[in-house]
Design a protein around this motif. Structure first.
Motif, short mmCIF file in Angstrom:
data_model
loop_
_atom_site.label_atom_id
_atom_site.label_comp_id
_atom_site.label_asym_id
_atom_site.label_seq_id
_atom_site.Cartn_x
_atom_site.Cartn_y
_atom_site.Cartn_z
N ARG A 112 0.81 -1.21 0.00
CA ARG A 112 0.00 0.00 0.00
C ARG A 112 0.85 1.27 0.00
NH1 ARG A 112 -4.64 -0.38 4.31
NH2 ARG A 112 -5.69 0.95 2.82
N GLY A 113 2.13 1.14 -0.27
CA GLY A 113 2.97 2.32 -0.34
C GLY A 113 3.45 2.78 1.03
N ASP A 114 4.12 3.89 1.03
CA ASP A 114 4.70 4.41 2.26
C ASP A 114 3.61 4.94 3.19
OD1 ASP A 114 6.04 7.09 3.66
OD2 ASP A 114 7.32 5.31 3.62
N PRO A 115 3.55 4.46 4.44
CA PRO A 115 2.47 4.91 5.34
C PRO A 115 2.56 6.40 5.68
CG PRO A 115 4.06 3.52 6.51
CD PRO A 115 4.38 3.41 5.05
N VAL A 116 3.76 6.95 5.70
CA VAL A 116 3.90 8.38 5.99
C VAL A 116 3.28 9.20 4.87
CG1 VAL A 116 5.53 10.24 6.41
CG2 VAL A 116 5.98 7.96 7.32
N THR A 161 -7.79 13.13 -4.83
CA THR A 161 -7.47 12.67 -6.18
C THR A 161 -6.45 13.58 -6.84
OG1 THR A 161 -9.71 11.75 -6.40
CG2 THR A 161 -8.49 12.13 -8.43
N ASP A 162 -6.63 14.88 -6.71
CA ASP A 162 -5.71 15.83 -7.35
C ASP A 162 -4.33 15.78 -6.72
OD1 ASP A 162 -7.83 16.53 -8.92
OD2 ASP A 162 -8.22 18.46 -7.94
N LEU A 163 -4.27 15.67 -5.39
CA LEU A 163 -2.97 15.61 -4.73
C LEU A 163 -2.20 14.36 -5.14
CD1 LEU A 163 -4.00 16.66 -1.09
CD2 LEU A 163 -2.73 18.05 -2.73
N THR A 164 -2.90 13.23 -5.19
CA THR A 164 -2.25 11.97 -5.55
C THR A 164 -1.73 12.00 -6.98
OG1 THR A 164 -3.74 10.83 -4.02
CG2 THR A 164 -2.55 9.47 -5.60
N ALA A 165 -2.53 12.62 -7.88
CA ALA A 165 -2.15 12.64 -9.30
C ALA A 165 -0.88 13.44 -9.55
CB ALA A 165 -3.30 13.21 -10.13
N ARG A 166 -0.55 14.37 -8.66
CA ARG A 166 0.61 15.25 -8.89
C ARG A 166 1.90 14.67 -8.31
NH1 ARG A 166 -0.77 20.63 -9.92
NH2 ARG A 166 1.49 20.97 -10.06
N LEU A 167 1.82 13.55 -7.62
CA LEU A 167 3.04 12.96 -7.05
C LEU A 167 3.61 11.89 -7.98
CD1 LEU A 167 2.06 12.55 -3.28
CD2 LEU A 167 3.27 14.44 -4.39
N THR A 168 4.91 11.76 -7.97
CA THR A 168 5.57 10.75 -8.78
C THR A 168 5.50 9.39 -8.08
OG1 THR A 168 7.73 11.05 -7.75
CG2 THR A 168 7.16 12.53 -9.58
N PRO A 169 5.72 8.29 -8.82
CA PRO A 169 5.75 6.97 -8.17
C PRO A 169 6.78 6.90 -7.04
CG PRO A 169 5.57 6.70 -10.54
CD PRO A 169 5.77 8.16 -10.29
N ASP A 170 7.94 7.53 -7.22
CA ASP A 170 8.95 7.51 -6.16
C ASP A 170 8.49 8.27 -4.92
OD1 ASP A 170 10.69 5.94 -7.56
OD2 ASP A 170 11.94 7.59 -8.28
N GLN A 171 7.78 9.37 -5.13
CA GLN A 171 7.26 10.11 -3.98
C GLN A 171 6.18 9.32 -3.26
OE1 GLN A 171 6.19 13.67 -6.08
NE2 GLN A 171 8.08 14.76 -5.51
N LEU A 172 5.30 8.67 -4.01
CA LEU A 172 4.24 7.86 -3.39
C LEU A 172 4.84 6.70 -2.61
CD1 LEU A 172 1.59 7.78 -6.26
CD2 LEU A 172 1.31 8.85 -4.03
N ALA A 173 5.92 6.15 -3.11
CA ALA A 173 6.56 5.02 -2.44
C ALA A 173 7.47 5.44 -1.30
CB ALA A 173 7.35 4.19 -3.45
N GLY A 174 7.68 6.76 -1.10
CA GLY A 174 8.54 7.24 -0.03
C GLY A 174 10.01 7.20 -0.35
#
Length: 975
Positions: A224-228, A245-258
């Motif tokens: 489920r990705g990085d909990p932080v 939805t908008d906040l998530t769409a603007r993050l890169t895969p590396d940022q979502l994964a922490g």
């Protein structure tokens, strides 16, 4: 020409997370519409909360069953009279046919009912001359005459006033028999006043997490990705699904994964905040200035506290005389007067007044005002407020908000002024100070301090986000300390132990006080994990210079006890407990309570626990609240006050969930399971024990596991299943890798001895050792180390269970004498129950009745229902008439049976074999065979299945428990 292959993708409607209640309301409205009954409903919600998606769902659900008029307001046309009704009627059926036939204009006179559907000429007439509300009502009824009509208007608050008034007028008058339903979506409740309204609130955390799973492509079993990162996204979105939805769409895969840091502030909020701000664009300049002032005045207040009305009014009056906003003083004063109580208000419903505090109805509206205001104007408002507030913490916060760039002096002043503030306010001030700090090392230190204060305030997700801004460079070991404490709250306890030891090593040369706190945290982690050596190691590393008198007594006393120097250890722990009576520090009082438990001084432990709880609440350290409630609940439980223990544990469980501390929830579930094993019986005990074990297993919480397993075994004993109880407890009290917690495993030994003796489970290991006798010998050593008043009685009871027949009565007499000095209804009743049962098995039924009767009364007095039922069964078997508990409807069939036959019949109906019944009732299998034949004959049944059906043992299955019909047929036919 080559053929075109149609697309094969099936488009399914998006799932609406967290809106099951709203969907049910809409489905009810549509169901009534299909039956011919109309009505109206307004959905009110700020932008981005899913209002449009709900309306689209209703339109899609009705479109195949009847006509739909569906439109969304165009903000650019809001000042064009009747433009809304015009747009709505453009979608009316038969427009083309009407235009070809040249039908006349819609009539508004006479009966007010349109003779036909509107044509192009009619729509021109509407736009030019308007449509009276009565005529619109008649037209809608006419359009729904043949098939139920759904009218759906979104953003009705952005319609022109004439169209909105006509639609609301018509909607109020549609009801049963009208065959027309009107759904109106609005961002302003006042625009749809008088209609039944359903307001959409923000998504709860579970719904937001589920939506985030879909947005990031995570399934139920996927990473489920990085909990932080997840926690920061959910917090920043504030329950707004579009914003999430908008906040998530603007993050890169590396940022979502922490793997890479999150940007600050998070990108993607512009559209939603702009939509919120746009709702206020039509307001007068003075009102918009007032709203901006109110939004800025919240910045120095605690979250949820609102803004001071007097300050907002003074600032608005000053703004009229300054360059903050080019408005006249009279206009500003008029806008301020709208905040007076009972005023209709001209702030578009954005503000509400609670006492003398001003609040925004929607938190995102406040953010939108500050975000969308021109920077120079926003800074001017903050400067204005800072001047009005005068010197102090609040003024410094406003000056920090007005700062255009780094300012080391202002950052230092803000940090110094925040020292005595509550944890949450201090955290916010430290984060602001960090943002103003030009030096990288000082900035990281302030972000770390902000994270620590946020953790104490009970927001671990936010604390992790602040810690991520601080970085993990070796030059900032305080970050390792905070990280270890966060893992202690919701991660594996052994991991927290190692992180905190490492943090203490790094901190020792520069910050001995923080190093000491890290070692105490490492000791706490080792205790939770059942690591006695790790606990001793962490405590012994605390230097005398950093300990202080109270902590030194605790450290040296606990170490002495664990190393077997009982006299020395107990003396030191008593000094620790006595010195804590003069303290108001929560952690000092919590340590004193732990010392009292080791001593067995339960009354002093309960007093220390109650004072610790009061101190935690007074300090505002919400992160310590679950721990304080756990300590107090456990002390009350050990003292035999099960109802109090349950109440405190339930409070603690709520606090653990609210503050994001699942590691605190596991032992609280275990305490609730122990209370339920006395009061509520198997089902509730199993539910709490399962929850405790599910939380304890992945994080290595051995103490919670030990307590939960003990609770399950005690519930088994109450239900007459000694073999199951013995099987659960033997790994805990015996040697081996599954051995229970070093500080609590001995508490389960009396249950283990009782279960083993009653079930005949006294298997001898290699070498001829009796595990039950070994457990009693170890329990006797432990009993000599504690002053718990119940332990001597429990030891005598264990020895009575193992004693030769000639010594049993004397041992039970010794146990009851100890109980008389110690008090405690539950343990005393258990001893009387075992003594009476032994007398009954020896056919001394007359002597057995008195202890069994006393046991029954004792269990009833302390609310131990399951144990009272067991005592009542023994008393009936001893020949005394006692009302038999059981499900309704089962008393009549058993009336013809003797008490012993009734007990056997109930056990068999529950699915027990003859051998299991014999063990449960402490009789021979031959006796069970004999009585069961007589039961079958007296009740006229031929099998165990028929017996279960006759007694109806459970509401789920009238034919008895699952598996009963699969019993050995020979035993069923020939008991």
């Amino acid at each position: 020409m080559p053929g075109v292959t149609p697309p094969t993708t099936v488009h399914r409607p998006l799932r609406l997370y967290g809106r099951s209640g709203e969907l049910a309301v809409l489905d009810t409205l549509l169901t009534r519409l299909r039956r011919g009954d109309g009505g109206a409903l307004a959905l009110t919600a700020p932008p981005g909360t899913g209002r449009t998606a709900l309306l689209d769902h209703a339109v899609a659900a009705h479109r195949s069953r009847g006509p739909v008029l569906h439109t969304v307001a165009a903000p650019a046309e809001r000042w064009v009279p009747h433009s809304g009704v015009h747009a709505l009627l453009c979608g009316a059926p038969d427009v083309g046919a009407a235009g070809a036939s040249g039908r006349g204009p819609i009539e508004g006179a006479g009966d007010g009912v349109s003779r036909d559907a509107p044509g192009p000429g009619d729509l021109d007439h509407v736009l030019r001359d308007g449509l009276p509300p009565v005529a619109l009502l008649g037209l809608l009824r006419r359009l729904g005459a043949e098939r139920p009509l759904l009218v759906c208007v979104d953003d009705a608050d952005l319609w022109d006033p004439d169209s909105r008034a006509a639609l609301v007028f018509a909607a109020r008058r549609l009801g049963p028999g009208s065959r027309v339903a009107v759904l109106i979506g609005s961002g302003d409740e006042g625009a749809v006043a008088g209609l039944p309204a359903l307001r959409l609130g923000p998504l709860d955390d579970d719904a937001a997490a589920a939506l985030l799973d879909r947005l990031t492509g995570c399934g139920a079993d996927a990473d489920r990705g990085d909990p932080v990162v997840r926690a920061e996204l959910v917090r920043e979105a504030g329950g707004n699904p579009r914003l999430l939805t908008d906040l998530t769409a603007r993050l890169t895969p590396d940022q979502l994964a922490g793997r890479t840091p999150l940007p600050h502030p998070l990108p993607g909020a512009d559209d939603v905040l702009a939509a919120h701000a746009a709702r206020l664009g039509h307001l007068p300049a003075a009102t918009r200035t007032l709203l901006l002032i109110a939004a800025a005045a919240h910045e120095h207040e605690a979250e949820g506290a609102g803004a001071d009305l007097a300050l907002v009014c003074r600032a608005a009056a000053s703004a009229a005389a300054s360059d903050v906003a080019p408005v006249h003083r009279a206009a500003a004063s008029a806008a301020v007067s709208d905040l007076a109580p009972h005023s209709p208000g001209a702030t578009a419903g954005a503000l509400q007044l609670v006492g003398d505090r001003v609040h925004f109805r929607e938190p995102l509206m406040r953010r939108a005002l500050l975000h969308r205001a021109p920077p120079h104007r926003r800074r001017a408002v903050h400067d204005l407020l800072a001047g009005l507030l005068g010197p102090g913490f609040a003024s410094l916060v406003q000056r920090a908000c007005a700062a255009a760039g780094p300012d080391a002096l202002l950052a230092g002043a803000l940090e110094a002024a925040a020292v005595d503030r509550p944890h949450a306010e201090r955290a916010a001030a430290l984060a602001r100070a960090a943002a103003l700090t030009p030096d990288e090392a000082a900035r990281a230190a302030r972000y770390t301090a902000a994270a620590e204060q946020t953790r104490l305030a009970g927001d671990p997700g936010r604390a992790r986000a602040l810690l991520a801004r601080a970085g993990t460079r070796p030059g900032h070991p305080a970050a390792h300390h905070v990280r270890g404490l966060l893992v202690l709250g919701d991660g594996p306890a052994p991991d927290a132990h190692e992180i905190l030891l490492d943090a203490a090593r790094l901190l020792a040369p520069r910050d001995p006080g923080r190093a000491r706190d890290a070692l105490l945290g490492a000791a706490e982690a080792a205790w939770a994990a059942g690591d006695a050596l790790g606990y001793l190691d962490a405590l012994t590393r605390i230097p005398a210079a950093a300990a202080g008198p109270g902590l030194a007594h605790y450290r040296d006393g606990m170490c002495a006890v664990l190393r077997g120097r009982l006299g020395e250890g107990h003396a030191l722990l008593r000094r620790c407990l006595a010195s804590a009576t003069r303290s108001h520090d929560p952690e000092t009082l919590l340590r004193a309570g732990a010392a009292g438990l080791v001593l067995g001084d339960l009354d002093a432990t309960c007093r220390a626990g109650a004072r610790a709880l009061a101190a935690v609440r007074a300090s505002g350290a919400d992160a310590l609240l679950p721990q304080a409630l756990e300590h107090l609940a456990y002390a009350e439980l050990r003292a035999g006050r099960h109802a109090r223990a349950r109440a405190h544990a339930l409070d603690g469980l709520r606090a653990a969930r609210r503050t994001g501390r699942p590691n605190a929830a596991a032992p609280l579930h275990a305490v609730l399971a122990l209370a339920a094993s006395v009061e509520s019986g198997t089902r509730e005990c199993a539910a709490h024990a399962d929850a405790a074990l599910a939380g304890a297993a992945p994080h290595g919480l051995v103490q919670a596991t030990t307590l939960a397993t003990w609770a399950q075994a005690r519930a088994d004993l109450a239900a007459g299943r000694p073999a199951e109880a013995a099987a659960r407890l033997e790994p805990l009290v015996g040697p081996g890798p599954r051995r229970g917690h070093f500080a609590t495993r001995m508490l389960a030994v009396p249950c283990y001895v009782e279960a083993s003796v009653l079930s005949g489970r006294r298997a001898v290991r290699g070498g001829g050792a009796d595990p039950v006798a070994e457990a009693v010998a170890e329990f006797a050593v432990w009993a000599s180390r504690t002053t718990d008043p119940q332990v001597p009685a429990q030891l005598a009871r264990c020895r009575a269970l193992l004693a030769p027949a000639g010594e049993v009565a004397g041992r039970y007499g010794e146990a009851l004498a100890h109980h008389g000095r110690a008090g405690g209804d539950f343990e005393q009743a258990r001893t009387r129950l075992l003594f009476g049962s032994w007398l009954r098995r020896r056919r001394r039924t007359r002597e057995a009745r008195e202890p069994l009767r006393d046991a029954l009364v004792g269990f009833e007095r302390c609310g131990a229902a399951a144990w009272a039922a067991r005592a009542g069964g023994e008393l009936r078997a001893a020949g005394e008439a006692v009302e038999a508990p059981g499900p309704s409807g089962s008393a009549a069939p058993l009336a013809a049976l003797t008490p012993q036959q009734q007990r056997i019949a109930r056990c068999v109906a529950e699915g027990a074999t003859n051998r299991e019944v014999a063990l449960r009732l402490s009789v021979s299998t031959r006796t069970v065979d004999h009585h069961l034949r007589n039961v079958f004959a007296a009740l006229g049944v031929r099998s165990r299945t028929e017996l279960a059906g006759l007694l109806r043992t459970g509401p789920e299955d009238p034919y008895g428990p699952p598996g009963l019909q699969d019993r050995d047929e020979k035993e069923a036919a020939h008991p």
